[in-house]
Design an enzyme around this catalytic site. Structure first.
Site: not given
Lengths: 261, 379
Positions: B125, B361
């Protein structure tokens, strides 16, 4: 319809082959064997024909079973349902191969075949003889350099490439077609079809199983006299004047100088 | 050397390599400039089953060994890192479902990937990247439904996925233990996607915001139990990091391939530049990096195969491979000199592509935190 595709394994044609000065033969060591490009077009055309009209596709080749297995598995992963190797006898001529293929075609369980497909030539020797010789051996009609194929009145209708363009030729079944580069590329195998092809059987039959006479397999009416590399192309002259008219004038001068016009 | 795969799988590698050469490598140059998502290439790849490489056999997959999949992924990455990112991101979403989903959810997502669809993993986010626990997205239970509200960003495949794994807070007071994971179908009312990010690299992958505005999903979309979302996400990332490392290895290998091909034919001072020991040493260093990174990926996969802990090794594989991909791309540019800096040659793209492998990641700083803590332990 039952379809048979004759394939030949050749050295990868994307690699430039040179002649071995010691033996005079081509240097093929380290060049990956692949299915002849025109045979892959033939297989794709047969597969599309099968998908549109039903039937099955069988591939057949001549040679050493172990050496040919990867190529046959590759065919099985892109549309063929059955694959066979005619194990190569000690001596086999180019004409003998067509004879052997013809004999073998009559013995395969999936036959009799309605259409036998061949590439229009192989990318190694490029003789362009196999398809027409095979048709002759079997006494069948043959359509060469086929671009498209569809069934018509129990036979086939083919779009044949000519020097000027193309023409449409019809033939009754059974018949032989030799395939040139169509408007499409052969499909890629999927991961699934590749893995499935590993489990599919590859049938073998010897020249004797095919009912071929050894002498005819070996008979070679054509003899190779010499194998030579084509002469290296001389570099040309580049005419690139600022004005097109000036380029034309220079070209005309050169042609006149060579007494060509 | 390449991954040691089962000899039987060599034909898969050959056919994937052929596809990459003929259908991805050159074509992606144009998409790298335009930033357009190459739908046609992905469609062809999906038809060949490339989206479902990691689907387990029990859910209809092909049962490929992890090391074989790694070898195939490296080929994708060598051809185009955006391409491998798209494939890896779908598998990232799948991993979350396989880790936290129920049987029905697992089968559903496996079927979607086997049919050639894509998945997206929605954790990040605007204010919750490395600090993933600081999520503002909420999921409120109303009867037999949850109502999702919030904004996810930098979501790979966000605009092209058929299914989304979404983390959201079901109980803010519990911190990360109040985070839950949901499986959301594409097309659910209230789910929308933002503009495709104009990225520095991996431009053939789709990246966008995924927005939830009173997005109602059935209660059965919950993965695992309420409060398990953070745990599911962390386990997922633990596993997927190795695969990100695998992609980075592909970029690093391509850098060597390009540098060697160029260096053999580029003549300076009357000889090919790779006849100079200085450049031979550079190539050697590039090779040392790529080989050690590849073997680290292989080792982490071996631990997964053996059912042993792999978090640290997965983080090492991702962190190291990401770092060396950037270094190898830089070295390839240096070897190609001015041409390496030109967009006419392929190596500047490698650098732009490689950079993200140090960021997504889990940034490489986060990886170092994971590795450091695992070595030091609690004290």
């Amino acid at each position: 319809m039952e379809l048979l595709v004759c394939i030949k394994q050749v050295p990868d044609d994307s690699v430039t082959v040179t002649l071995d000065p010691a033996t005079g033969g081509p240097q093929l060591k380290d060049i990956t064997p692949v299915v002849n490009a025109f045979d892959t077009y033939a297989l794709e055309m047969a597969t599309r024909f099968k998908e549109a009209n039903g039937g099955s596709v069988t591939v057949v080749t001549i040679g050493d079973e172990a050496a040919l297995t990867p190529s046959l598995r590759s065919c099985l992963s892109v549309g063929a349902e059955h694959a066979y190797v005619v194990t190569e006898p000690a001596a086999v001529s180019a004409l003998g191969k067509s004879y052997l293929l013809g004999k073998a075609a009559g013995k395969l369980a999936e036959g009799p075949f309605d259409v036998i497909f061949c590439g229009c030539e192989s990318t190694d020797t490029a003789d362009g003889q196999a398809g027409v010789q095979l048709a002759e051996q079997l006494g069948l009609p043959v359509i060469t350099n086929v671009l498209e194929l569809e069934p018509k009145d129990g036979g086939i209708s083919a779009k044949q490439e000519t020097e000027e363009g193309y023409r449409v030729v019809e033939a009754p079944c059974p018949c032989v077609v030799t395939v040139t580069k169509p408007a499409y590329e052969p499909r890629y195998p999927s991961i699934k079809s590749k893995m499935a092809a590993r489990k599919m059987p590859i049938g073998t039959l010897s020249a004797a199983d095919a009912g071929a006479e050894e002498a005819r397999v070996a008979a070679a009416p054509a003899k190779r006299v010499v194998l030579a590399a084509p002469p290296q192309r001389q570099s040309g002259v580049k005419i690139q004047e600022k004005e097109a008219a000036e380029s034309v004038r220079r070209a005309m001068e050169m042609l006149a100088g060579q007494k060509l016009i | 050397m390449a991954y040691l795969i089962n000899p039987e799988d060599q034909d898969l590698l050959d056919s994937v390599r052929e596809f990459c050469e003929k259908e991805i490598k050159e074509q992606c140059k144009e998409y790298d400039v335009s930033g357009e998502w190459p739908a046609e290439i992905y469609k062809k790849a999906a038809e060949l089953g490339y989206n479902g490489l990691e689907v387990p056999e029990e859910y209809g997959g092909l049962g490929l060994e992890r090391i074989t999949v790694a070898a195939l992924m490296e080929e994708f990455a060598k051809a185009d890192a955006g391409f491998v990112t798209t494939i890896t991101a779908s598998n990232l979403a799948l991993k979350a479902v396989l880790i936290g989903g129920n049987e029905e959810q697992k089968q559903h997502c496996c079927d979607l990937l086997m049919e050639g669809n894509h998945g997206a993993f929605c954790l990040t986010e605007p204010m919750a990247g490395s600090d993933a626990g600081n999520s503002k997205t909420t999921a409120v239970r109303e009867g037999d439904e949850y109502v999702l509200n919030g904004r996810k960003c930098f979501i790979t495949n966000g605009g092209v996925a058929s299914f989304y794994v979404v983390t959201a807070m079901t109980d803010k007071s519990q911190g990360v233990k109040g985070m839950s994971a949901f499986l959301v179908e594409a097309g659910t009312p209230g789910l929308s996607t933002g503009n495709h990010e104009n990225k520095m690299g991996i431009r053939t992958s789709n990246t966008c915001d995924v927005v939830f505005e009173d997005c109602r999903i059935p209660a059965s979309a919950l993965m695992g139990a309420e409060g398990e979302g953070y745990k599911i996400a962390m386990k997922t990332l633990d596993m997927s990091r190795t695969w990100v490392g695998c992609g980075a290895v592909g970029i690093a290998q391509r850098a060597i391939d390009e540098a060697v091909a160029y260096g053999k034919q580029r003549i300076t001072f009357g000889k090919p530049i790779l006849k100079n020991q200085g450049l031979q040493f550079m190539i050697a260093d590039m090779e040392i990096r790529v080989e050690t990174a590849r073997q680290m990926v292989a080792h982490a996969l071996k631990l997964m195969d053996a059912g042993l802990p792999y978090s640290r090794e997965s983080a090492i594989a991702k962190c190291y491979a990401g770092d060396i991909a950037v270094q190898n791309a830089l070295d390839a540019i240096q070897i190609l000199g001015g041409y390496g800096y030109s967009r006419e040659y392929p190596v500047e793209k490698l650098l732009r592509d490689a950079k993200i492998f140090q960021i997504y990641e889990g940034t490489n700083q986060i990886q170092r935190m994971v590795i450091g803590k695992s070595v030091i332990g609690k004290f």
